[in-house]
Design an enzyme around this catalytic site. Structure first.
Site, PDB file in Angstrom:
ATOM      1  N   GLU A 122     111.141  81.051  32.925  1.00 47.03           N
ATOM      2  CA  GLU A 122     111.240  82.323  33.632  1.00 47.03           C
ATOM      3  C   GLU A 122     110.275  82.228  34.815  1.00 47.03           C
ATOM      4  O   GLU A 122     110.687  81.952  35.938  1.00 47.03           O
ATOM      5  CB  GLU A 122     110.909  83.465  32.692  1.00 47.03           C
ATOM      6  CG  GLU A 122     111.137  84.821  33.312  1.00 47.03           C
ATOM      7  CD  GLU A 122     110.563  85.931  32.459  1.00 47.03           C
ATOM      8  OE1 GLU A 122     111.216  86.967  32.321  1.00 47.03           O
ATOM      9  OE2 GLU A 122     109.442  85.778  31.939  1.00 47.03           O
ATOM     10  N   HIS A 155     109.826  81.652  20.103  1.00 53.48           N
ATOM     11  CA  HIS A 155     108.393  81.591  19.821  1.00 53.48           C
ATOM     12  C   HIS A 155     107.645  82.392  20.867  1.00 53.48           C
ATOM     13  O   HIS A 155     107.305  81.870  21.923  1.00 53.48           O
ATOM     14  CB  HIS A 155     107.875  80.148  19.901  1.00 53.48           C
ATOM     15  CG  HIS A 155     108.338  79.270  18.776  1.00 53.48           C
ATOM     16  ND1 HIS A 155     108.221  77.903  18.820  1.00 53.48           N
ATOM     17  CD2 HIS A 155     108.916  79.570  17.580  1.00 53.48           C
ATOM     18  CE1 HIS A 155     108.694  77.388  17.689  1.00 53.48           C
ATOM     19  NE2 HIS A 155     109.128  78.380  16.921  1.00 53.48           N
ATOM     20  N   GLU A 165     114.709  91.472  33.377  1.00 50.51           N
ATOM     21  CA  GLU A 165     114.120  92.407  32.407  1.00 50.51           C
ATOM     22  C   GLU A 165     113.321  93.516  33.101  1.00 50.51           C
ATOM     23  O   GLU A 165     113.201  94.616  32.556  1.00 50.51           O
ATOM     24  CB  GLU A 165     113.231  91.661  31.414  1.00 50.51           C
ATOM     25  CG  GLU A 165     111.998  91.039  32.069  1.00 50.51           C
ATOM     26  CD  GLU A 165     111.162  90.181  31.110  1.00 50.51           C
ATOM     27  OE1 GLU A 165     111.687  89.753  30.081  1.00 50.51           O
ATOM     28  OE2 GLU A 165     109.990  89.943  31.422  1.00 50.51           O
ATOM     29  N   GLU A 223     106.965  83.105  31.076  1.00 52.59           N
ATOM     30  CA  GLU A 223     105.555  83.326  31.474  1.00 52.59           C
ATOM     31  C   GLU A 223     104.753  82.027  31.559  1.00 52.59           C
ATOM     32  O   GLU A 223     103.542  82.024  31.397  1.00 52.59           O
ATOM     33  CB  GLU A 223     104.841  84.301  30.515  1.00 52.59           C
ATOM     34  CG  GLU A 223     105.395  85.698  30.524  1.00 52.59           C
ATOM     35  CD  GLU A 223     106.531  85.912  29.544  1.00 52.59           C
ATOM     36  OE1 GLU A 223     107.507  86.565  29.919  1.00 52.59           O
ATOM     37  OE2 GLU A 223     106.457  85.411  28.415  1.00 52.59           O
TER      38      GLU A 223
HETATM   39  C1  NOJ Z   1     108.741  88.508  27.867  1.00 54.90           C
HETATM   40  C2  NOJ Z   1     109.968  87.680  28.045  1.00 54.90           C
HETATM   41  O1  NOJ Z   1     110.233  87.455  29.402  1.00 54.90           O
HETATM   42  C3  NOJ Z   1     111.110  88.387  27.375  1.00 54.90           C
HETATM   43  O2  NOJ Z   1     112.317  87.708  27.615  1.00 54.90           O
HETATM   44  C4  NOJ Z   1     110.821  88.539  25.903  1.00 54.90           C
HETATM   45  O3  NOJ Z   1     111.834  89.303  25.323  1.00 54.90           O
HETATM   46  C5  NOJ Z   1     109.492  89.239  25.673  1.00 54.90           C
HETATM   47  N1  NOJ Z   1     108.461  88.643  26.447  1.00 54.90           N
HETATM   48  C6  NOJ Z   1     109.063  89.178  24.209  1.00 54.90           C
HETATM   49  O4  NOJ Z   1     108.804  87.867  23.847  1.00 54.90           O
HETATM   50 CA    CA Z   2     108.715  87.787  31.396  1.00 55.20          CA
END
Ligand code: NOJ
Ligand code: CA
Length: 714
Positions: free
Chosen positions: A501, A413, A507, A483
């Site tokens: 996270e 989500h 990432e 986030e």
């Molecule tokens: C940021 C998230 O940290 C990442 O894992 C995700 O793929 C993207 N947003 C898209 O939701």
């Molecule tokens: Ca992120």
């Protein structure tokens, strides 16, 4: 002699002025409390005879009323000792000791008659305290406009910090002296971070890590952040005083409270051994026991996902390359697919097969639901509905296929921070998950918050995250939130809120200057103090020009270090984040990811220095098997690991996944070697960690054959 004498005098004056005192159960820490001449609450803290905190003020500022900062008298003081054990549903250890001495000061403000209670809990490794407001006619509803809580430090300590941004924690850490903190200039360097709040030069985030010139490690954070904004610290660069700041709401207010109520716990951990802070359970102990009684459905697990490809640019979240999409007016079947959509039925089956073949539990699929065509930017409130799959994602067939293969699909989500929209739709979204066999969800809050003007870390959002965790708990769904506000040990109370996270994850290595090699040696001392992180480790294809997408970035570690992260950074949900085809090229190294547990009986931090290195050993839940992870920063390093934690007299077979001798995070990151040998509790193994490198080890009781065949480590 003279200096010692005057020091003692000062100490005595300091101490006698304080009317109340408690000591930690092991007597190492001493907390003192008093009221100043103006009736202000004041505390100080010692470790043995050394000050950790100079006399510091406490209190809250409230709107349009007398602030709760002065004019108090002490009406009552209670002390008590608690010593109990409890078992977490999952975690780094199977049993946790909760042992503290408590001092509760009941204060009355003479001109208003209001009552404020300050409750201190002193543990062997730290302090927690909070403000409590019993039900009272002179204080019912009130608006907090500021917090006066101070931590007056004894000197210009070395510190590890990120800017005090109310909207994101996705910064690399800066190491500096307190008087060098400059959050504004630092934040300007990281243009890849999209959503940022206004920042003050002197305000930093917690967990805030410090190291004093004489070797004391201090960590300041909070526990049980509920119905209140996240706290920050304002650094006074002249006198090294730290004062609490709170994330504001759209009006600039901080919190709306109604008695009876209390603030979260303010925490301070202190030890001369850095590794002790990593093993501290004080923040967890300050959280309330689990509200979930039946917990058998909560399953620590490893998963793969349709994910890294999108971050690499080889696949897309969106199905069509359309813009200006209006959710309720769009016939998705009529859009022309862009041919690069990641979340297709076929592609998901490939991941399910891979997970099934290698014994991984889950498959996360991002970009399965309609709305990704123009999801970011926050110009509209209705972005996703969380219940409509794209035409090429056959959710019923995938439910059947996953069940057949014994794999669980993990829901995604992304709210794009349109939180009003998410709240409106979450009940249907939960029903959809229940109907389609999902029992875990990864949420995300990219972008600016709607309701507009709110921040990710304000009271309104804190309440939102809690509401989601509670709703999911009732419906037996596990949560991994990206986030969100950084965690504060609430996974004790909501063990389904397993990971988040809330920091700069792996990432960032995919599409920005990335995470410097020291990043993962700091995260456990900062972000992870509050709870597990979904860092998404396990990237094997380190150099990203490999994908021919014009991506010139790379992951700032060696491959072996990616393995070690599964041990040095605890999470009950661990992703094997790379593409299956990259694992298939290195199945010998992938073996470690297959085996490494996500739930442990015991944890020993063997060596640790924030910003430099961490070596951690953990014992698998319910098995006589140990896993060791060792990581270093940009410096190559030899570390000696003593295996004295093993059962004496027993021989263990080791598999060591090491950096090759010529490995280097930048020039040769994927070179590794795998060695097998035996050890016992007397062995000391030398690990050669490459620059930006690491090592991962499995230790299992040696079979007779292994004892004969494998060499004893020398
Ligand atoms: C940021 C998230 O940290 C990442 O894992 C995700 O793929 C993207 N947003 C898209 O939701
Ligand atoms: Ca992120």
């Amino acid at each position: 002699m003279k200096t010692i004498f005057s020091f003692l005098c000062l100490l005595l004056i300091g101490m006698t002025a304080f009317s109340q005192q408690i000591q930690s159960p092991d007597k190492k820490l001493t907390l003192q409390f008093r009221l100043s001449d103006k009736g202000e609450p004041v505390y100080q803290l010692f470790i043995r005879d050394k000050k950790v905190i100079e006399p510091s003020l406490l209190g809250l500022e409230i709107k349009d009323q007398n602030s709760l900062t002065e004019g108090f008298s002490i009406t009552r003081v209670d002390t008590t000792t608690v010593n109990e054990k409890w078992n977490p549903v999952w975690g780094e250890v199977k049993e946790i000791q909760n042992n503290y001495r408590e001092l509760t000061a009941t204060l009355r403000q003479s001109n208003t008659g209001r009552v404020m209670v300050i409750r201190f809990r002193l543990f062997d490794d730290g302090l927690g305290f909070r403000y409590e407001f019993p039900a009272q006619s002179t204080l019912t509803y009130f608006t907090v406009t500021g917090e006066r809580t101070q931590y007056n430090m004894t000197g210009n300590h070395k510190s590890f910090w990120i800017p005090g941004d109310y909207d994101t924690n996705e910064y690399p850490y800066t190491t500096s002296l307190l008087n060098e903190v400059d959050a504004v200039n630092t934040s300007k360097k990281y243009t890849e971070i999209g959503t940022r709040s206004p920042i003050d030069k002197n305000v930093v985030q917690t967990p805030f890590m410090m190291n004093t010139a004489d070797g004391l490690y201090i960590n300041i954070h909070e526990a049980a952040l509920l119905n209140y904004p996240a706290m920050y610290l304002r650094v006074n660069q002249e006198n090294f005083s730290l004062t609490t700041e709170l994330a504001p709401d759209a009006f600039g207010n901080k919190a709306y409270l109604q008695t009876p109520c209390h603030t979260p716990w303010r925490t301070l951990l202190a030890s001369y051994k850095a590794g002790d802070l990593l093993m501290s359970k004080t923040i967890l102990n300050l959280n309330e026991p689990s509200v979930i009684k039946e917990t058998s459905w909560i399953k620590p697990q490893k998963f793969v996902g349709i994910w890294w490809g999108m971050h690499m640019g080889t696949a897309t979240w969106n199905y069509a390359d359309a813009t200006n999409i209006i959710l309720k007016n769009t016939d998705w079947n009529k859009l022309t697919p862009n041919g690069r959509h990641g979340a297709t039925t076929q592609h998901t089956k490939r991941y399910i097969d891979f997970a099934a073949t290698h014994g991984l539990d889950g498959v996360l699929v991002e970009g399965w639901n309609v709305g990704w065509e123009d999801w970011a930017g926050n110009w509209k409130e209705e972005v996703f509905d969380f219940t409509t799959p794209y035409p090429d994602f056959d959710v019923n067939e995938l439910q059947r296929y996953a069940r057949e293969k014994g794999v669980k699909l993990i829901m995604h989500h992304e709210t794009s921070s349109s939180v009003t929209n998410y709240e409106r739709r979450i009940d249907q979204a939960i029903r959809f998950m229940k109907d389609h066999g999902y029992d875990a969800v990864k949420t995300g809050y990219v972008g600016r918050i709607i309701p507009r003007g709110e921040f990710h870390d304000g009271q309104w959002m804190v309440n939102h995250y809690t509401r989601v965790a509670e709703k999911l708990a009732v419906n037996k769904i596990m949560l991994d939130a990206h986030e969100q506000v950084r965690p504060t040990g609430l996974h004790r109370t909501y063990p389904n809120w397993m990971a988040s996270e809330a920091a700069r994850g792996n990432e960032f290595n995919a599409w920005s200057s990335g995470n410097p090699p020291e990043h993962e040696t700091i995260l456990p001392f900062t972000r992870l103090m509050g709870g597990p992180m979904d860092y998404t480790p396990g990237i094997f294809q380190i150099k990203l020009d490999y994908y021919n997408t014009g991506n010139k970035y790379q992951v700032h570690t060696t491959l072996a270090k990616q393995l070690a992260l599964y041990v040095t950074m605890y999470s009950p949900l661990q992703m094997a984040a790379d593409l299956p085809e990259n694992y298939e090229k290195h199945l010998d190294a992938f073996q470690f990811i297959k085996e490494v547990p996500v739930d442990w009986d015991d944890t020993n931090v063997l060596l640790a220095e924030p910003g430099d290195y961490i070596v951690t050993a953990r014992k698998q839940k319910g098995a006589d098997a140990w896993y060791v992870g060792a990581i270093t920063d940009e410096n190559k390093r030899d570390v000696q690991v003593s295996f004295s934690f093993l059962e004496p007299g027993k021989t263990y077979a080791v598999t060591l996944y090491a950096d090759a001798l010529d490995a280097h995070w930048e020039s040769n990151p994927m070179a590794y070697s795998i060695q097998r040998f035996t050890v016992n509790s007397k062995s000391i193994v030398r690990l050669k960690l490459a620059a930006g490198g690491g090592a991962a080890l499995t230790l299992k009781p040696a079979t007779q054959e292994e004892s004969k065949k494998l060499k004893r480590y020398k």
